[in-house]
Design an enzyme around this catalytic site. Structure first.
Site: not given
Length: 839
Positions: A537, A657, A670
């Site tokens: 990620h 979230y 993000t």
């Protein structure tokens, strides 16, 4: 080979076989003696994998063991050059010249792209036009432009150009200087105006089908100032910088988001701490962020990468890495090797588009560009473990991939002698040879040697210690470097998933020993031809990986890549593959201590993998088309259904979230959308009541959906809550302060973590709603739960008629069940849709 050596070798092999698990060091000493004796007697082992006949295999069982040790020193290790004769032959000099020419060509195009990107949206052709106009005015001197003509010749006098020069040369000098300076001025002016226009966000809050006059004028201005055919990174300099929100506004939004989650006493305490923070150190910390935003591309992204990812000490599988599946049911071929070859080739083609900056940058509504910086590290990147924090290794010059079969790693160069990419048929041949060679050698390797990748499943500091101690010298260092510097890794798994859930579960964590989780992405091919990615990620968020994967899968669907038998289609006869390097088998040296570490890693990975509760669901009853009929956005519809399902499951509301992008700004990544709002809570509480009429429920649903849409837009526009608070927290800790308010807010658990996987980012694709694509839709991807007692929920809308969602939780939590949540979610959606089916 002498008889005494053969007898000694055979005896050693028998002892080693019997004592492989009990006395590895004794076996190791025997094999080292054999290796030294062989090298002393000039036994020749190829730098690549040595092929032996069946007769040799039967006569000398010890040969596998000896060859493994010889390759450990010769095949993998850096070659030794003892004389200068090897570099004096004409053939070698030609190779050196080819390498130099290739590197020089790459540097030239990179420098050219840097110049083009730096001047965009202007074009160098503007300089030529300006010079041509000025020369024409100075030499032709038309009466209508007499003032301009005189002004240009006055400049020639000011520059003290010698009068002895011909008039044409004087005109050329003046025109060139004016052209260059005017171009620089107009370029800066154009970039500044475009950045100013792209800072406007009014268009996002309007109905896409009916824009205001101001937005129409703004759109025309953006298109007018935008350059012609931008390259991949052309728009970067014209994107605005992420604004730093006011502390007061962030605290106001925070308090509003906590209303449905906290009691009156808790909310009162948080507000009190927030006011204290605002009146004391907030101003100082905010100034730090302002200063950083002036001098950095993005005031939060580098901190987010470092502190949210690289400094996390948790294992990567099930915690950080995510997965992406291929088509839901259709497969272009059932030949796993053939499909692997075409996928590898398509991935390399996409990489070439990135390297040459020929990939078309993504734009919203065919007008607004977004940041493409994440694409630079999609390939050839790895997350390197450290004691306190990891780092990203990016090897731009990588020319190889790594193939993993039966626990054995192979290095495969992707280019031939002419620097052409290997064709799919050539890759197919190479992979077939690798599969056969791996089958030949797999039974002679211990399970520990086949399971070295399990070390990447450990906690990051533990993996860093092992890596430093056991993989920084000798053969292990060479093998590790080849793996970490590879463009990507391909695993040909000996596993066939039974359904979508099995596929997603294997892609997320594998069997604990088949995925090198540190790589930016790992391509996994199942035995039946199905495929998917495991992605790290840190280097890139899911939209960038999804764009790459969409390019790959769409190519499979649209083009004919396989013949009638399922093998790779050859290129035309015009294409000729030049000489290629043979694949190279990689070797590990596994000591007794390293075996213990691998065994521990496998044990921990098994526990973690068995604890993961994953459900991948294909919802065929309706898709986003039915959701739009409810006059709400599909994303808001799903988020409200998640809230309703969780309340039915747990009888409470929790912090939720949802990931939103901030790529409308330079270096954006993000932001968090806090989906559990006051409006969502009101809707859920009324929805579960039987005595509330449908009209009220319908109105509350639309009200909550509108609120969610506005929150999503705010997050995209730099008006989010969590990244600002995160940056304030980092600044606070960096200055050596402690603050109770920031600590309390940052450490609040995210019980529900949700995300929508983007789809159809490419504009040139056919309509996915056509029924011929029903079995070819992408399933999307998923991730593990963020909280031990919560859910991870990701979803994708590939067409109007169906959608897929992935629900993850942990078996160890008695309060959660992914299967139960799926049922409640489907039930909640049907109840919501039924509100609009009533007359």
């Amino acid at each position: 080979m002498n008889t005494d050596l053969k007898e000694r070798s055979s005896a050693s092999f028998e002892r080693g076989s019997l004592q492989r698990n009990t006395s590895p060091f004794k076996m190791r000493q025997e094999t080292l003696l054999i290796e030294k004796e062989l090298l002393r007697r000039n036994s020749c082992f190829s730098c690549n994998v040595v092929r032996v006949t069946d007769v040799e295999e039967r006569n000398w069982n010890f040969f596998f063991l000896v060859r493994k040790m010889a390759e450990a020193r010769i095949a993998v290790a850096e070659p030794r050059v003892n004389t200068t004769e090897e570099i004096t032959t004409p053939e070698t000099w030609r190779e050196v010249f080819k390498t130099f020419r290739s590197a020089a060509t790459k540097r030239y195009y990179k420098a050219r792209n840097l110049i083009y990107n730096g001047v965009w949206p202007a074009s160098l052709s503007n300089v030529r036009l300006t010079v041509l106009v000025c020369i024409t005015l100075m030499l032709v001197e038309p009466n209508i432009t007499s003032y301009a003509n005189n002004w240009l010749w006055n400049i020639a006098n000011i520059l003290y150009i010698p009068k002895s020069f011909p008039r044409s040369l004087q005109a050329l000098i003046v025109s060139s200087i004016i052209g260059i300076f005017s171009f620089i001025f107009l370029m800066i002016l154009r970039q500044g105006f475009l950045r100013l226009l792209l800072s406007y966000r009014g268009w996002m809050y309007e109905n896409p089908k009916s824009h205001s006059f101001m937005t129409m004028m703004w759109c025309g201005g953006v298109k007018l100032l935008s350059g012609y055919k931008p390259s991949l990174y052309s728009c970067q300099r014209s994107l605005p910088r992420l604004p730093v929100p006011a502390v007061k506004e962030t605290l106001k939004r925070l308090n509003e988001s906590l209303k449905p989650l906290c009691t009156e006493e808790e909310l009162k305490e948080i507000k009190k701490l927030g006011k204290e923070f605002e009146s004391t150190m907030a101003h100082k910390l905010q100034n730090v962020l302002y200063l950083k935003s002036w001098f950095c591309q993005n005031y939060v992204s580098d901190w987010w990468e470092k502190y949210a990812y690289l400094m996390s000490r948790s294992p990567l599988p099930n915690n950080s890495n995510y997965y992406i599946c291929d088509e839901c049911y259709w497969m272009p071929t059932d030949k796993s090797v053939s499909r692997a070859a075409t996928l590898v080739y398509s991935l390399l083609m996409f990489k070439r588009l990135i390297d040459r900056e020929e990939l078309e940058p993504l734009v919203i509504r065919n007008t607004i560009p977004i940041c493409m910086a994440q694409y630079e590290r999609l390939y050839s990147s790895a997350r390197i473990p450290g004691e306190n924090n990891d780092r990203i290794l990016h090897c731009e010059e990588s020319k190889h991939i790594v193939i993993h079969v039966n626990g054995i790693y192979y290095k495969l160069d992707i280019c031939d002698a002419k620097n052409q990419l290997l064709a799919p048929t050539t890759l197919e041949e190479q992979l077939n040879w690798i599969v056969k060679d791996a089958a030949l050698h797999a039974e002679n390797l211990s399970e520990y040697e086949k399971s070295v990748a399990a070390l990447t499943t450990l906690k990051r500091n533990q993996w860093a210690t092992i890596r430093t101690k056991h993989m920084n010298t000798g053969v292990n260092k060479d093998t590790r470097r080849i793996i970490e510097r590879a463009i990507f890794i391909v695993t040909l798994a000996d596993y066939e998933p039974k359904n979508l859930t099995d596929k997603g579960k294997f892609l997320l964590h594998g069997d604990g020993k088949s995925i090198w989780f540190d790589k930016s992405f790992h391509l996994i091919i199942f035995s039946n031809g199905a495929a998917g990615l495991n992605c790290e990620h840190t280097v890139a968020d899911a939209p960038a990986m999804a764009h790459m994967w969409e390019y790959i899968l769409s190519r499979e669907v649209i083009e004919k890549l396989f013949d009638e038998n399922g093998y790779c289609m050859p290129f035309s006869r015009v294409f000729k593959q030049a000489k290629i390097k043979p694949s190279q088998r990689l070797i590990w040296e596994v000591t007794l201590e390293l075996q213990n570490y691998i065994e521990e890693a496998l044990s921990l990975a098994k526990v973690s993998n068995e604890d993961l509760d994953l459900e991948v669901y294909d919802h065929k009853k309706f898709g986003k088309g039915a959701m739009k009929k409810c006059k709400v956005s599909p994303d808001a519809f799903v988020q409200l259904a998640i809230q309703l399902a969780y309340y039915k499951d747990a009888k409470k509301f929790v912090q939720t979230y949802e990931a939103s992008m901030t790529r409308l700004y330079q270096g954006g990544r993000t932001e968090t959308v806090r989906s559990c709002t006051v409006e969502a809570k009101d809707f859920v509480l009324n929805m579960v009541q039987n005595d509330v009429d449908i009209t009220t429920k319908r109105a509350l649903l639309q009200r909550a959906a509108t609120k969610h849409q506005n929150l999503y837009r705010d997050a995209m526009n730099g008006k989010g809550i969590d990244r600002h608070l995160f940056a304030l927290y980092v600044a606070c800790k960096g200055l050596g302060y402690e603050n109770e308010f920031l600590h309390k807010i940052i450490t609040r658990p995210w019980t529900l973590s949700t995300s929508q996987t983007p789809h159809t980012q490419m504009t040139s694709l056919p309509d996915a709603n056509l029924h011929i694509f029903d079995d070819k839709l992408c399933t999307g991807g998923g991730f593990g739960p963020v909280s031990d007692d919560g859910y991870g929920f990701s979803y994708i809308f590939p067409s109007d008629h169906r959608f897929f969602f992935h629900v993850s939780s942990k078996h160890s939590c008695a309060q959660t069940s992914s299967k139960r949540f799926v049922q409640l979610f489907c039930e909640s959606m049907e109840e919501m849709v039924s509100l609009f089916n009533e007359d």
